[in-house]
Design an enzyme around this catalytic site. Sequence first.
Site, PDB file in Angstrom:
ATOM      1  N   PRO A  14       0.784  -1.236   0.000  1.00 38.55           N
ATOM      2  CA  PRO A  14       0.000   0.000   0.000  1.00 38.55           C
ATOM      3  C   PRO A  14       0.818   1.289   0.000  1.00 38.55           C
ATOM      4  CG  PRO A  14       0.036  -0.939   2.184  1.00 38.55           C
ATOM      5  CD  PRO A  14       0.773  -1.905   1.305  1.00 38.55           C
ATOM      6  N   ASP A  37       2.090   1.711 -11.670  1.00 40.57           N
ATOM      7  CA  ASP A  37       0.844   2.471 -11.677  1.00 40.57           C
ATOM      8  C   ASP A  37       0.862   3.618 -10.674  1.00 40.57           C
ATOM      9  OD1 ASP A  37       0.169   1.415  -9.138  1.00 40.57           O
ATOM     10  OD2 ASP A  37      -0.811  -0.314 -10.057  1.00 40.57           O
ATOM     11  N   LYS A  59      -3.483   4.978 -13.334  1.00 42.09           N
ATOM     12  CA  LYS A  59      -4.921   5.153 -13.528  1.00 42.09           C
ATOM     13  C   LYS A  59      -5.531   5.649 -12.230  1.00 42.09           C
ATOM     14  CE  LYS A  59      -5.708   0.900 -14.714  1.00 42.09           C
ATOM     15  NZ  LYS A  59      -6.476  -0.288 -15.117  1.00 42.09           N
ATOM     16  N   GLY A  90       0.093  -1.549  -7.051  1.00 40.46           N
ATOM     17  CA  GLY A  90      -0.196  -1.263  -5.663  1.00 40.46           C
ATOM     18  C   GLY A  90      -0.933  -2.425  -5.009  1.00 40.46           C
ATOM     19  N   GLY A  91      -0.677  -2.628  -3.705  1.00 45.26           N
ATOM     20  CA  GLY A  91      -1.358  -3.696  -2.980  1.00 45.26           C
ATOM     21  C   GLY A  91      -0.951  -5.065  -3.472  1.00 45.26           C
ATOM     22  N   ASP A  92      -1.951  -5.918  -3.728  1.00 43.70           N
ATOM     23  CA  ASP A  92      -1.737  -7.264  -4.242  1.00 43.70           C
ATOM     24  C   ASP A  92      -2.350  -7.348  -5.640  1.00 43.70           C
ATOM     25  OD1 ASP A  92      -1.309 -10.394  -3.332  1.00 43.70           O
ATOM     26  OD2 ASP A  92      -2.995 -10.128  -4.707  1.00 43.70           O
ATOM     27  N   ILE A  95      -5.906  -9.028  -5.816  1.00 45.09           N
ATOM     28  CA  ILE A  95      -7.016  -8.557  -4.974  1.00 45.09           C
ATOM     29  C   ILE A  95      -7.503  -7.221  -5.549  1.00 45.09           C
ATOM     30  CG2 ILE A  95      -7.742  -7.855  -2.657  1.00 45.09           C
ATOM     31  CD1 ILE A  95      -5.689  -9.751  -1.514  1.00 45.09           C
ATOM     32  N   THR A 120      -1.749  -6.618   0.922  1.00 45.81           N
ATOM     33  CA  THR A 120      -2.964  -5.927   0.483  1.00 45.81           C
ATOM     34  C   THR A 120      -3.324  -4.775   1.418  1.00 45.81           C
ATOM     35  OG1 THR A 120      -5.338  -6.160   0.085  1.00 45.81           O
ATOM     36  CG2 THR A 120      -4.364  -7.662   1.682  1.00 45.81           C
ATOM     37  N   MET A 173     -11.591   1.093  -3.077  1.00 45.22           N
ATOM     38  CA  MET A 173     -12.006   1.977  -4.178  1.00 45.22           C
ATOM     39  C   MET A 173     -13.469   2.378  -4.039  1.00 45.22           C
ATOM     40  SD  MET A 173     -10.097  -0.114  -7.243  1.00 45.22           S
ATOM     41  CE  MET A 173     -10.785  -1.669  -6.668  1.00 45.22           C
ATOM     42  N   GLY A 202      -3.267   5.241   3.591  1.00 45.85           N
ATOM     43  CA  GLY A 202      -2.797   4.354   4.644  1.00 45.85           C
ATOM     44  C   GLY A 202      -1.388   3.855   4.453  1.00 45.85           C
TER      45      GLY A 202
END
Length: 515
Positions: A14, A37, A59, A90-92, A95, A120, A173, A202
Amino acid sequence: MEKKGKVWLAGAGPGDAGLLTVKTKQLMEKVEVIVYDALISTEILSQISDDKELVYVGKRSGSHSVSQKEINEILLEEAQKGKMVLRLKGGDPFIFGRGGEELELLVKHQIPFEVVPGVTSAAAVPAYAGIPITHRNYASSFHVITGHTKEGGAGRIDYDSLVKIQGTLVFLMGISSMEEILKGLLDAGMDEDTPAAVLEKGTLATQRRVVSTITQLPGAAKQSNIGTPAILLVGEVCALAEAFHWAEDRPLGGKQILITRPRQNSSRLAEKLRSLGAQVIELPSIVTEAISPNPALEEVFAHFGNRAEEEWLVFTSPIGVQVFFEQMVRQKMDMRNILERAAEVKFAAIGSATERALNTYGFHADLVPNVYCAGSLGKELADTAAPQSQVTVVRAADGSEELIPPLETAGITVEDIPLYHTHYKTHSHIREQISGLFHAGEIHAVTFTSASTVRGFVKGMELEEYKNILAVCIGEQTGQEATKYGMQVRIAKQATIDSMIELLGQELEMKHPCD
């Protein structure tokens, strides 16, 4: 044999660089092309070396700079060129990261790939806000839901089922659909006093949280001007944030610091700042290039130790120590070639960091000045060296002019040998992002460990003005250079990393763990 390309689809977490997986970090150093991204933090991007080819495909909701179809094609095209490609997300990636969509075209064209899971945001962001998404007294399950679906958002969410489950609900989101989501939960029978939270940015220094109830959260979030990226959390566990918050409580929690040391020297400072809770952007403003071949140094190797009863080797930087001994290896020499000669050999180091670098090769400095600067080193060495001694200074080609004059005035023979050149960097792939952080007031201090790092920073960033930058400098000369550009200069009491960190704490009102 034709080189065959490959794609690694990897999650970067994150935002906090400390949450990068070991494998993803290794891939950032290994691959040739990195396709990234908008959710990749500046802290993570700053750890990518300049020799990598970077492709931005960011995006944002309602503002897609590159379509998903185009991203898929970019990955395919780069791999078909025989390149090693890292798709950094970003994240996983699996997911709600559309990772599956990006693999479909690769599979169709038989492009080798690997998937590297990432931390995630559904788990990490609540954790950094002090919210455990499960707790035996509050929730025995958690459920991750996208608030932005292909067919148009929150309207496809099965609110009745979510309310019946009575677990913690994590909406990714979903900020633009917050009111619709919360209304859907209320209409499905959720208690209007159920705790809820919105968590912005976060794991980053700028993270914020707003905790309320599902009826009052939209107004509270609007009043706090919460933006993206952010996640929506619903459930009894949200109420625990007040007791369990921790990220901002660290000594430098909530602070973002930019460091400008050469990349090979930045790790110790970065690690210490991160251990205190700061988010650290590593912006090496200079790079060093060894002079090789180096006939002048070869001449020193041939004659050092036979020219006087006492001979000094003087080092003015850790990089200088490293390059000197690397050149000895290239010349197939070791210190026995020098120490077995007639002269008594002594070593001088400009400061504690250079002294430590010398220690790693098994040598201790006979002289380290009380004030870590070139002028003090020259004066103290002139007072310490025996009459008629020989001094050899090995350093950067553009070294300080204050070192040599005190030695020559004392009648000491001096050789000034350039070991490496210093070049300024441009950091084109993150300059715009860093400029935006400065403009938003989200970089709280910049550290400088030499005048050349100041010049490199100014040349690389090309900001309109520097008057709002808090410049924490290692010494007077560095401070004088920063003053030229109108920065708010603060100078460490001692020219050491620890002293700089202490000064940063004072200037940024560092909190203590027991406060």
